[in-house]
Each structure stands twice: as C-alpha cells, then as structure tokens.
Design a protein around this motif. Sequence first.
Motif, PDB file in Angstrom:
ATOM      1  N   GLY A  49     -12.079  69.217 -25.266  1.00 22.86           N
ATOM      2  CA  GLY A  49     -12.651  69.995 -26.642  1.00 22.86           C
ATOM      3  C   GLY A  49     -11.726  70.318 -27.198  1.00 22.86           C
ATOM      4  N   THR A  50     -11.568  69.185 -28.372  1.00 19.87           N
ATOM      5  CA  THR A  50     -10.545  68.967 -29.613  1.00 19.87           C
ATOM      6  C   THR A  50      -9.320  68.601 -29.290  1.00 19.87           C
ATOM      7  N   GLY A  51      -8.926  67.622 -28.206  1.00 20.18           N
ATOM      8  CA  GLY A  51      -7.705  67.652 -27.043  1.00 20.18           C
ATOM      9  C   GLY A  51      -7.469  68.126 -26.529  1.00 20.18           C
ATOM     10  N   ASN A  52      -7.951  69.482 -25.897  1.00 21.50           N
ATOM     11  CA  ASN A  52      -7.134  70.694 -24.972  1.00 21.50           C
ATOM     12  C   ASN A  52      -8.021  70.005 -23.710  1.00 21.50           C
ATOM     13  N   ASP A  53      -7.625  69.667 -22.671  1.00 21.45           N
ATOM     14  CA  ASP A  53      -8.661  68.902 -21.843  1.00 21.45           C
ATOM     15  C   ASP A  53      -8.607  70.013 -20.410  1.00 21.45           C
ATOM     16  N   PHE A  54      -9.320  70.114 -19.316  1.00 21.62           N
ATOM     17  CA  PHE A  54     -10.104  70.622 -18.646  1.00 21.62           C
ATOM     18  C   PHE A  54     -10.400  70.199 -17.133  1.00 21.62           C
ATOM     19  N   VAL A  55     -10.214  70.014 -16.315  1.00 22.99           N
ATOM     20  CA  VAL A  55     -10.772  69.733 -14.759  1.00 22.99           C
ATOM     21  C   VAL A  55     -11.705  70.566 -14.646  1.00 22.99           C
ATOM     22  N   LEU A  56     -12.731  70.194 -14.701  1.00 19.56           N
ATOM     23  CA  LEU A  56     -14.236  70.913 -14.275  1.00 19.56           C
ATOM     24  C   LEU A  56     -14.254  70.412 -12.893  1.00 19.56           C
ATOM     25  N   VAL A  57     -14.516  71.628 -12.110  1.00 13.57           N
ATOM     26  CA  VAL A  57     -14.896  71.750 -10.937  1.00 13.57           C
ATOM     27  C   VAL A  57     -16.392  72.182 -10.451  1.00 13.57           C
ATOM     28  N   PRO A  58     -17.125  71.486  -9.915  1.00 15.81           N
ATOM     29  CA  PRO A  58     -19.145  71.905  -9.591  1.00 15.81           C
ATOM     30  C   PRO A  58     -18.536  72.717  -8.281  1.00 15.81           C
ATOM     31  N   ASP A  59     -18.730  74.011  -8.795  1.00 13.04           N
ATOM     32  CA  ASP A  59     -19.186  75.183  -7.110  1.00 13.04           C
ATOM     33  C   ASP A  59     -20.343  76.676  -7.330  1.00 13.04           C
ATOM     34  N   LEU A  60     -20.886  75.565  -7.090  1.00  9.56           N
ATOM     35  CA  LEU A  60     -22.746  76.703  -8.112  1.00  9.56           C
ATOM     36  C   LEU A  60     -22.467  77.538  -6.942  1.00  9.56           C
ATOM     37  N   ASP A  61     -22.209  77.745  -6.006  1.00  8.58           N
ATOM     38  CA  ASP A  61     -22.968  78.467  -4.583  1.00  8.58           C
ATOM     39  C   ASP A  61     -21.556  79.211  -4.211  1.00  8.58           C
ATOM     40  N   GLY A  62     -20.606  78.898  -5.219  1.00  9.54           N
ATOM     41  CA  GLY A  62     -19.610  79.281  -4.689  1.00  9.54           C
ATOM     42  C   GLY A  62     -18.844  79.598  -3.067  1.00  9.54           C
ATOM     43  N   GLU A  63     -18.391  78.744  -2.889  1.00  8.76           N
ATOM     44  CA  GLU A  63     -18.292  77.257  -1.288  1.00  8.76           C
ATOM     45  C   GLU A  63     -16.662  76.812  -1.619  1.00  8.76           C
ATOM     46  N   THR A  64     -16.233  77.370  -2.219  1.00 12.09           N
ATOM     47  CA  THR A  64     -15.050  76.573  -2.541  1.00 12.09           C
ATOM     48  C   THR A  64     -14.148  77.583  -2.633  1.00 12.09           C
ATOM     49  N   GLU A  65     -12.633  77.373  -2.123  1.00 10.93           N
ATOM     50  CA  GLU A  65     -11.755  78.258  -2.489  1.00 10.93           C
ATOM     51  C   GLU A  65     -10.762  77.839  -3.151  1.00 10.93           C
ATOM     52  N   LEU A  66     -10.301  77.496  -3.954  1.00  8.88           N
ATOM     53  CA  LEU A  66      -9.356  76.926  -4.706  1.00  8.88           C
ATOM     54  C   LEU A  66      -8.243  78.088  -5.069  1.00  8.88           C
ATOM     55  N   SER A  67      -7.220  76.939  -4.505  1.00 12.33           N
ATOM     56  CA  SER A  67      -5.280  78.202  -4.460  1.00 12.33           C
ATOM     57  C   SER A  67      -4.689  77.989  -5.809  1.00 12.33           C
ATOM     58  N   PRO A  68      -3.422  78.583  -6.318  1.00 12.53           N
ATOM     59  CA  PRO A  68      -3.138  78.262  -7.268  1.00 12.53           C
ATOM     60  C   PRO A  68      -2.582  76.621  -6.915  1.00 12.53           C
ATOM     61  N   ASP A  69      -2.004  76.971  -5.824  1.00  8.35           N
ATOM     62  CA  ASP A  69      -1.591  75.023  -5.547  1.00  8.35           C
ATOM     63  C   ASP A  69      -3.066  73.860  -6.055  1.00  8.35           C
ATOM     64  N   HIS A  70      -3.785  74.269  -5.395  1.00  7.80           N
ATOM     65  CA  HIS A  70      -4.922  73.279  -5.732  1.00  7.80           C
ATOM     66  C   HIS A  70      -5.069  73.320  -7.482  1.00  7.80           C
ATOM     67  N   VAL A  71      -5.286  74.187  -7.573  1.00 11.75           N
ATOM     68  CA  VAL A  71      -5.454  73.779  -9.202  1.00 11.75           C
ATOM     69  C   VAL A  71      -4.321  73.243  -9.982  1.00 11.75           C
ATOM     70  N   GLU A  72      -3.135  73.654  -9.659  1.00 13.26           N
ATOM     71  CA  GLU A  72      -2.176  73.096 -10.307  1.00 13.26           C
ATOM     72  C   GLU A  72      -1.316  71.901  -9.432  1.00 13.26           C
ATOM     73  N   ALA A  73      -1.996  71.118  -8.701  1.00 14.63           N
ATOM     74  CA  ALA A  73      -1.764  69.413  -8.109  1.00 14.63           C
ATOM     75  C   ALA A  73      -2.951  68.518  -9.075  1.00 14.63           C
ATOM     76  N   LEU A  74      -4.238  69.336  -9.301  1.00 16.16           N
ATOM     77  CA  LEU A  74      -5.462  69.027 -10.241  1.00 16.16           C
ATOM     78  C   LEU A  74      -4.808  68.957 -11.457  1.00 16.16           C
ATOM     79  N   CYS A  75      -4.638  69.729 -11.730  1.00 12.32           N
ATOM     80  CA  CYS A  75      -3.784  70.189 -13.548  1.00 12.32           C
ATOM     81  C   CYS A  75      -2.682  69.100 -13.370  1.00 12.32           C
ATOM     82  N   ASP A  76      -2.041  68.778 -12.212  1.00 10.89           N
ATOM     83  CA  ASP A  76      -0.647  67.889 -12.712  1.00 10.89           C
ATOM     84  C   ASP A  76      -1.089  66.788 -13.501  1.00 10.89           C
ATOM     85  N   ARG A  77      -0.137  66.036 -14.620  1.00  6.13           N
ATOM     86  CA  ARG A  77      -0.677  64.934 -14.685  1.00  6.13           C
ATOM     87  C   ARG A  77       0.062  63.485 -14.405  1.00  6.13           C
ATOM     88  N   HIS A  78       1.234  63.819 -13.534  1.00  3.49           N
ATOM     89  CA  HIS A  78       1.229  62.781 -12.154  1.00  3.49           C
ATOM     90  C   HIS A  78       0.877  62.675 -11.080  1.00  3.49           C
TER      91      HIS A  78
END
Length: 317
Positions: free
Chosen positions: A29-58
């Motif tokens: 949204g106006t260049g503010n970018d996001f990774v969207l992870v579908p987890d409709l039934d709440g089965e995915t555990e995302l740790s802080p490391d998982h989030v940081e890794a997906l958001c890492d630009r390298h």
Amino acid sequence: MTLPIARDLDRLRTALDQLSGQAYTKGHGTGNDFVLVPDLDGETELSPDHVEALCDRHLGVGADGLIRVVKSTHLIEGRDLLAAHPEAVWFMDYRNADGSIAQTCGNGIRVFVHYLLTRGLVQLAPGQGLAVGTRAGLRTVTRLEDGYSVDMGPWSYLDPELAEERASDSLVLAAGLADPRPALSLSLGNPHTVVALSEEADLQALDLTKTPSVDPVPPRGSNVEFVVPADPLFHEGVGRVRMRVHERGVGETQSCGTGACAAATAVRLWAGDQDALRWSVGVPGGTLGVEFVPQADGSERVILSGPAVLVFDGTVV
C-alpha cells in the motif's frame, strides 16, 4: 570464531528451511510492502524467526511486515473481539519485519482486505464495509472505486495530560539533524511521535537508516514521523503535508498508514484549525488521504484512504 552476522544468517536460513512449501503473496500500500501468509484455519505456527526470515530482503521475500490471514476464532485476541463484534470474522495478525507483534497497520489492513476480496473469501461492492479484527480492536474497511478507506478509530494523546497543551511532549534527535527537535506523541492504535520540520531539504537530509532517539521513550516504543507542511498549508480546503517515517521494528518505510494519520493530526493541532477535516499526506510511496470525523462525545474518528496492490504469489522452496 563464528562472527555474529554468520550466526544470524544461519538462523534465518534454518527458519526458511522450516517454511519449505509455505504459500505466500506479496502486496503493498503506497510502497509499504507485506508478505501475506494464508492460514485460514489457524494451523500455521509462525515464530519471530520465521517472520524475520520471510521479511528479510536478501534471504527471504522481503517486506516491511508480515500479515497472517486467519479467522478471528483461531486467536485469543480474535475470540475476545468476537464476543463483542461477531461480524469480525477475519483477523489481521500483523508482525513487524523483526518478528515483533504490532497492534495494527493502516496500509496493511487495506492490503489484507484486498487479498480477501481477490481470493473470493469475501464479497464487497464499492461502498460496502468489512469488519476486521486487529490487536488494536475492530476496524471497518470500506471498498472505494479506486482503493479502500479504513476507520482507524479515535486518535488520542499518548500522554493524556497534554490534552490542553497540544504542543510537544518529547524531544527527537535523528541523523541529519544538528539538534533535538520538539515532538508530539499520539496513538492511532499504535504509538507515533511526530516531528515538524520547516524545509523540504531538512526532510531529505535525514538518515533514517539509523533509529531516531525519542526522549522520553514511550513505554512501547514509537514510530517516528518527520513532517513538512506545504506552503500554503491548505489548498481548496485540504491540508497538505509531506512525511518520512521510521517504523519501530522495521526502519524507514515508503509509507505508514497510521503514521500518516498521526502526522495529519499533529499538524492540524499545531495549526489550531479544528475545522480542517480533510488532509493529503505525501509519502515516498505515494499519497494517502486522512479525514477527521467529529463525534458527539468530543472525540474524533480518523479515516485513512489509499490504494492496495497485490504484486505476486509464491511458495517457499
């Protein structure tokens, strides 16, 4: 001897390996970018490391934050919200790029609803609104012909004792400024500290790769917005400001929706014009609209409007 940076990279690589096969969507949204992870039934555990890794630009996808797309019933915060607002079927589980949990995100929630709409998970005609759960409470997002508007709820002072002063409550020093500048801290569901600059050149000279210092530091930290009012401030009844922002847990971003609301609120207070209800906030990634809606109890609800874009889909390999 293993260097800290090497250990950090190993940690992120391990986290990405654990996410192998995970589907995601990139949006902004106006260049503010996001990774969207579908987890409709709440089965995915995302740790802080998982989030940081997906958001890492390298090493990862690269983003300012991560949004887990989940139904409210699968989170404690969501179930608490459903008790009062059963219409809030969907919950925007938002995380900062460093893995920390955030209360809400004005740009992210537009992208979140755009994702739900384009994936056929909700039906929303122009002019219709959708109730969304966030850690800052219920937010209603309305589809427009060219984007979305979000009822961000009422703004407030982080320090209520400042309600009469309406000036400043802190000092901010940033790389590129010779001296600390007075600032005002506000809440739009998450904390913001707004600094006024007089010249566009001062805004461009800031080095926001370094975290600005805020004194005193708000209890939960703060996003820091640097704003330059236009000259003249108002054009055809619309207030105009330009803004750059350093987001807590992220760094400088191309845009910040709640930050744009905070910037417009602060400049409006400093200008002393309570009848100026519509504002245009220019950010590096585009332009956002902010509107104030006075309430019977004396508070003001803030409406944020802007675009939402989905860029691509992918799978972690």
